[in-house]
Each structure stands twice: as structure tokens, then as C-alpha cells.
Design an enzyme around this catalytic site. Sequence first.
Site, PDB file in Angstrom:
ATOM      1  N   HIS A  94       0.818  -1.222   0.000  1.00 52.11           N
ATOM      2  CA  HIS A  94       0.000   0.000   0.000  1.00 52.11           C
ATOM      3  C   HIS A  94       0.845   1.262   0.000  1.00 52.11           C
ATOM      4  O   HIS A  94       1.926   1.307   0.577  1.00 52.11           O
ATOM      5  CB  HIS A  94      -1.014   0.009   1.145  1.00 52.11           C
ATOM      6  CG  HIS A  94      -0.419   0.013   2.524  1.00 52.11           C
ATOM      7  ND1 HIS A  94      -0.087   1.162   3.195  1.00 52.11           N
ATOM      8  CD2 HIS A  94      -0.111  -1.000   3.372  1.00 52.11           C
ATOM      9  CE1 HIS A  94       0.383   0.859   4.385  1.00 52.11           C
ATOM     10  NE2 HIS A  94       0.397  -0.448   4.522  1.00 52.11           N
ATOM     11  N   ASP A  96      -0.385   4.436   0.917  1.00 50.61           N
ATOM     12  CA  ASP A  96      -0.728   5.430   1.952  1.00 50.61           C
ATOM     13  C   ASP A  96       0.090   5.190   3.215  1.00 50.61           C
ATOM     14  O   ASP A  96       0.571   4.075   3.463  1.00 50.61           O
ATOM     15  CB  ASP A  96      -2.228   5.395   2.269  1.00 50.61           C
ATOM     16  CG  ASP A  96      -2.706   4.021   2.738  1.00 50.61           C
ATOM     17  OD1 ASP A  96      -2.347   3.024   2.098  1.00 50.61           O
ATOM     18  OD2 ASP A  96      -3.407   3.955   3.764  1.00 50.61           O
ATOM     19  N   ASP A 127       6.496   0.827   6.500  1.00 46.41           N
ATOM     20  CA  ASP A 127       5.067   0.543   6.284  1.00 46.41           C
ATOM     21  C   ASP A 127       4.495   1.527   5.283  1.00 46.41           C
ATOM     22  O   ASP A 127       4.067   2.596   5.649  1.00 46.41           O
ATOM     23  CB  ASP A 127       4.332   0.625   7.633  1.00 46.41           C
ATOM     24  CG  ASP A 127       2.859   0.319   7.521  1.00 46.41           C
ATOM     25  OD1 ASP A 127       2.442  -0.230   6.491  1.00 46.41           O
ATOM     26  OD2 ASP A 127       2.128   0.643   8.469  1.00 46.41           O
ATOM     27  N   GLU A 161      -5.027   1.715   2.712  1.00 53.18           N
ATOM     28  CA  GLU A 161      -4.940   0.538   3.581  1.00 53.18           C
ATOM     29  C   GLU A 161      -5.053   0.906   5.053  1.00 53.18           C
ATOM     30  O   GLU A 161      -5.680   0.200   5.834  1.00 53.18           O
ATOM     31  CB  GLU A 161      -3.622  -0.209   3.335  1.00 53.18           C
ATOM     32  CG  GLU A 161      -3.578  -1.588   3.982  1.00 53.18           C
ATOM     33  CD  GLU A 161      -3.093  -1.587   5.425  1.00 53.18           C
ATOM     34  OE1 GLU A 161      -3.293  -2.596   6.108  1.00 53.18           O
ATOM     35  OE2 GLU A 161      -2.528  -0.582   5.884  1.00 53.18           O
ATOM     36  N   GLU A 162      -4.464   2.035   5.424  1.00 54.93           N
ATOM     37  CA  GLU A 162      -4.401   2.393   6.856  1.00 54.93           C
ATOM     38  C   GLU A 162      -5.774   2.719   7.444  1.00 54.93           C
ATOM     39  O   GLU A 162      -5.977   2.629   8.646  1.00 54.93           O
ATOM     40  CB  GLU A 162      -3.446   3.575   7.071  1.00 54.93           C
ATOM     41  CG  GLU A 162      -1.992   3.287   6.688  1.00 54.93           C
ATOM     42  CD  GLU A 162      -1.335   2.263   7.597  1.00 54.93           C
ATOM     43  OE1 GLU A 162      -1.951   1.821   8.565  1.00 54.93           O
ATOM     44  OE2 GLU A 162      -0.173   1.897   7.311  1.00 54.93           O
ATOM     45  N   ASP A 190       3.530  -6.896   4.335  1.00 54.22           N
ATOM     46  CA  ASP A 190       3.094  -5.809   5.216  1.00 54.22           C
ATOM     47  C   ASP A 190       2.946  -6.300   6.643  1.00 54.22           C
ATOM     48  O   ASP A 190       1.961  -6.010   7.317  1.00 54.22           O
ATOM     49  CB  ASP A 190       1.765  -5.245   4.695  1.00 54.22           C
ATOM     50  CG  ASP A 190       1.393  -3.934   5.378  1.00 54.22           C
ATOM     51  OD1 ASP A 190       2.281  -3.320   6.002  1.00 54.22           O
ATOM     52  OD2 ASP A 190       0.220  -3.543   5.304  1.00 54.22           O
ATOM     53  N   HIS A 385       4.267   3.051  12.134  1.00 59.62           N
ATOM     54  CA  HIS A 385       3.349   3.943  12.868  1.00 59.62           C
ATOM     55  C   HIS A 385       4.050   4.679  14.014  1.00 59.62           C
ATOM     56  O   HIS A 385       3.414   5.415  14.751  1.00 59.62           O
ATOM     57  CB  HIS A 385       2.129   3.181  13.415  1.00 59.62           C
ATOM     58  CG  HIS A 385       1.262   2.588  12.346  1.00 59.62           C
ATOM     59  ND1 HIS A 385      -0.090   2.432  12.477  1.00 59.62           N
ATOM     60  CD2 HIS A 385       1.559   2.125  11.099  1.00 59.62           C
ATOM     61  CE1 HIS A 385      -0.590   1.887  11.369  1.00 59.62           C
ATOM     62  NE2 HIS A 385       0.405   1.690  10.525  1.00 59.62           N
TER      63      HIS A 385
HETATM   64 ZN   LIG Z   1       0.978  -1.394   6.281  1.00 58.31          ZN
END
Ligand SMILES: [Zn+2]
Length: 411
Positions: A94, A96, A127, A161-162, A190, A385
Site C-alpha cells: 500500500h 498510503d 510501512d 490501507e491504513e 506488510d 506507525h
Molecule cells: Zn501497512
Amino acid sequence: MTEKELLKKIDTYKQDVIDLQTHMIACPAVSPSQGGKGEGAKAAYLMSVLKKMKFDEIKSINVKDPQAEGGFRPNIVATYYGKDRSKTLWVMAHMDVVPAGNLGDWKTDPFKAVIKGDKIYGRGSEDNHQGIVCGILAIKAFMDLGVRPPCNYSLLLNADEEIGSEFGILEILKKHPKTFGKQDVFIVPDGGVADGTMVEVAEKNVMWLEFTVHGKTTHGSTPKTGINAHHAGARLMLALVDGLHKKFNKKNALFAPESASTFAATKHEANVPNINTIPGVDVFCMDCRILPCYSNKEVYAEIVRIVKKIEKQCKVKVTIKVPHQEASKPTDKKEPMVKLMLEAVHRVYKNSPKVVGVGGGTVAAALRNAGYPAVVYSKLDETMHQPNEYTSIKNTLGDSKIFALIAYQFK
Ligand SMILES: [Zn+2]
């Protein structure tokens, strides 16, 4: 071409890792619902990269989102044909990223790549840029060596995705199901662990619940003239946590770190602002992660039974909301794809990879529910994150080799 040549080629791609990461980190693809502009700039950059490569087909599936820059969310599909075009090995990642968070917690600018030794720092580096880069470099090696893999190899670079993939893979599965063939399989880079031993094939079912307990507000000095919703809510919470763990107590060693279903009391809303009032309303939430041997439906039925019991005992009314739930079919451990992954991981990292199930919440669940085998694999330090998120160049090259070996063998 031999596997050895393929792996050797990938060893020469260190600068590609740095270039791709540097450009992607400079495009803060935060979702509009979190105050960003979406994936537009990053998708445009990646499109320009893919177009310079030898892909046979490249397209963007644009999902309308008036809040995003350009009015849509891009999902890129790029395919390099195999000798047999009837099935496809997909690498899905992903574009985003989550917001940077508190800038004071970062030692560097989150949206400017900083390279220190083997590490590249920046929001999104791990990520999920690492996954994107691995997906690109694995097939670049075939292209540079002028070789076709046995089957098609496709990249799917998703939006959203997030936040929940509403503008990403869920929309593609719903509105563009013909993107995928019946025999296709997916690698989802991921998620993983630092020693690279986790090959994820299953997830627990997720059920989030919100309970609102209605009693009767009164003065703190005369509790009997009211009905204490907080007290009843506490009893209900304990009855649920204890009762559900007791009834749904099977274990499955595939799942780590929790081999059983979990039923956790989580959020609790503030009730009255002062100490001398008996609260008439109490709201609390639970996060349930249920082994796939149980259905969400049977768990919910037990929840309703416990709620009715407490309603009677405490003379309250309880309403239940289910803000989110998701069931997930596991990918069979015996899938040829799983075996290919285990062998490739062992070959590249010389470790002992294990097939595991996790607590849930990855986008692989949507693919598995649609009937596709999907394996989640990355070797990473799990900085996603967080402030000072980074990726390892070594891991990126290692994972690229793993995906290339699988593409070389997937028939
Ligand atoms: Zn991810």
C-alpha cells in the site's frame, strides 16, 4: 538463468532501494480523513518508475474520493507476463501512510529520507514502502536478465490501507473482480518480525462491540432512588470477559502470541462530571479476537444471553452496537505457495521460518475471504506507525530475493 544469478542481480540494487525510498518518503500520502491529500503524488512517481521498466501492462484503478487531491484514490496494477499467462503471482503493498504524529518525537524530518548505515528513516519507509520496493526489485531482476518467470507477476499498489481499504483493495474486489484470476495467489509484504521467521497465513475473526447501559440518574447520597448504570456496566463487563473466555476456550497453536480467543474490555466513556451523582448511562467497549473455529454469530448469541441476564439482575436496559466486525478464512498451511515461501525464507536468511496466525486486522483477510491464498511476509523491525520509523536496506534486498525465488518457482 539460474536462481543464483537472480539473487546476485538483486545484490546490485542497493542504490535502487535508496532512490525509491527517498522519492516515496518525500510524498506524504496521508489519507484525506486524517488530514492528508491522498496517494496522488506518490502514485504519479511510482507510475513514472514502472513505465521505465519492462512491464507489459500498467494501469491505475482510480476510486472516486472528492476529498482527495485530484478527486480520486489511485490503485496501480502492473503486470509482467510469464511463460504461462493463465495465473498470476501478486505482490500487494500500500502507498498510503499514517500521519507523522508528534514531530518533536522525530529525530529527523519524517518526510525527508535520512540514510544512516543500513537504515533509511522516514514515515512510510517500513510501512509499506519496503513492501513496494521488494515487489518492484524482485521482478526487475527478471527484466534486467531478460527472463520471463513461469507465470505472470503483478504488482498491486493500493490506496487507503491504513483507514480500512474502502478506496483500495475492498473496492477492487467488489467493483473490479476480473482484475484477478481464479488461480492467482498473493504475497502481502506488510507484516513480520525482526528475525524474519513469521510467515502469516491466518487471522482471528474481529468483533468490536459498544455497550450502552441505561439506568437512572440520581443523587449520590440516595443511590436506591436511581439505578447505577456504571455499577451495572462494571458487572456486565466482568460477566462478558469471564463468560466468553470460559465458553470459547479452545486453543490453536498456529496463533501467536495468543493461542486462544481474546475478549478484552477496552474503551470506557466518561459519564457524570461530578463525584456525587449516580450515573444513569454507562458506555464501554470490547475488542474480541475470535479463533476461526468459532463464528462471530455464535459469540454474539452468547453475548446477548449474558446481557439479558445482567439486565434482569440490575434492572437496566442495554443496547449493543457492533461498529466493526470481520471474519477471516485462513489460508491452508498446505497451499503450495506457503511451502514456497518457507523454503525461500530459509534459503535467503538461513533461519527457521514458522507458519503463524495473528490477532487480525491485516488486509490479507479480504483476499482470503475472496478465496485467494494470501501469505503475509516481511523481515522488519516493526517500527511502523512510530516516530523515527525506518527500513533496513539489507532486509529489503533479502525480501526481494525471497519474492524473486517464489516467482521463479511458482507454476
Ligand atoms: Zn501497512
